[in-house]
Design an enzyme around this catalytic site. Structure first.
Site, short mmCIF file in Angstrom:
data_model
loop_
_atom_site.label_atom_id
_atom_site.label_comp_id
_atom_site.label_asym_id
_atom_site.label_seq_id
_atom_site.Cartn_x
_atom_site.Cartn_y
_atom_site.Cartn_z
N ARG A 1 10.77 -10.98 4.29
CA ARG A 1 11.12 -9.75 4.40
C ARG A 1 12.51 -9.44 5.20
O ARG A 1 12.42 -10.03 6.42
CB ARG A 1 10.18 -8.61 4.84
CG ARG A 1 10.46 -7.12 4.60
CD ARG A 1 9.14 -6.39 4.81
NE ARG A 1 8.78 -6.35 6.16
CZ ARG A 1 7.63 -5.39 6.66
NH1 ARG A 1 7.18 -4.53 5.60
NH2 ARG A 1 7.26 -5.39 7.61
N LYS B 1 0.83 -1.14 0.16
CA LYS B 1 -0.05 0.30 0.12
C LYS B 1 0.94 1.30 -0.04
O LYS B 1 0.50 2.33 -0.76
CB LYS B 1 -0.88 -0.18 1.28
CG LYS B 1 -1.77 1.00 1.50
CD LYS B 1 -2.98 0.49 2.49
CE LYS B 1 -2.03 -0.05 3.79
NZ LYS B 1 -2.26 0.98 5.00
#
Ligand code: AMP
Length: 217
Positions: free
Chosen positions: A122, A13
């Site tokens: 990540r 986002k």
């Protein structure tokens, strides 16, 4: 263009919103950032908000609405904005409805498996904060930052069990808001089913929706 963007943690986002900000020339306003700035400044509001943020709870509506109102009065928001992290309650959505005409709500739909795969791979640099991904953006040398040579680590809340809990909270909180905007005909779903889809493809999809909306007016 006055736009809201909904998407689960790890949906990308922030990346999409900042690219849209430069293309559309409107600010990307994150209420999470506004709250963090107050906490950093040690203001009265920041001291109160900190207690909620630390517990992972929502900051009271009045505090968030006051911070946002102040931010939206700045000249750069005259042409529009992309709101990220707001509204999070129906009360906040009603505040928006009473004060601004929202043109579009983008709902990023990302399957849980994709989020879990993305976040659990990540890696973040301990020294400079650069973000990598073992699958999509690996460092040149294992566990070492390309930029500063710092050591890479995995965030405590990026473990699969914790990610599942974060996703559950997101879905429970957001569902009523998604319904609220769907009922008003403002919501458009954007599907991101594949981990490897480049951000530009998603940004292009959102821009196409914006064009459609403009031509309907
Ligand atoms: P975020 O960076 O959007 O995840 O926000 C970080 C924290 O700030 C949240 O966990 C909440 O404590 C607070 N916060 C941000 N936006 C809102 C909002 N719209 N309503 C209530 N609390 C918020």
């Amino acid at each position: 263009m006055r736009m809201l963007i909904f998407g689960p943690p790890g949906s990308g986002k922030g990346t999409y919103a900042s690219r849209l900000m430069s293309i559309l020339s409107v600010p990307h306003i994150s209420t999470g950032d506004l709250v963090r700035e107050e906490i950093k400044r040690g203001s009265e509001v920041g001291i109160v908000a900190k207690q909620y943020v630390e517990r992972g709870e929502l900051v009271p509506d009045k505090i968030i609405i006051d911070l946002l109102t102040e931010r939206l009065q700045k000249p750069d928001a005259e042409r529009g904005f992309i709101l990220d992290g707001f509204p999070r309650t129906i009360n906040q959505a009603m505040f928006l409805e009473e004060n601004f005409k929202i043109d579009l709500v983008i709902n990023l739909v990302v399957p849980d498996e994709v989020i879990i795969q993305r976040l659990s791979n990540r890696l973040i640099c301990k020294r400079c904060g650069a973000i990598y991904n073992r699958l999509t953006l690996p460092p040149k040398v294992d566990e070492i930052c390309d930029i500063c040579g710092g050591e890479l680590y995995q965030r405590e809340d990026d473990r699969p069990e914790v990610i599942k809990a974060r996703l559950k909270v997101y879905r429970e909180n957001t569902e009523p808001l998604i319904n609220y905007y769907r009922e008003r005909g403002l919501l458009r779903d954007v599907y991101c089913n594949d981990l490897m889809t480049p951000p530009d493809i998603i940004v292009r999809k959102i821009l196409e929706i914006i064009e459609e909306i403009k031509s309907e007016k």
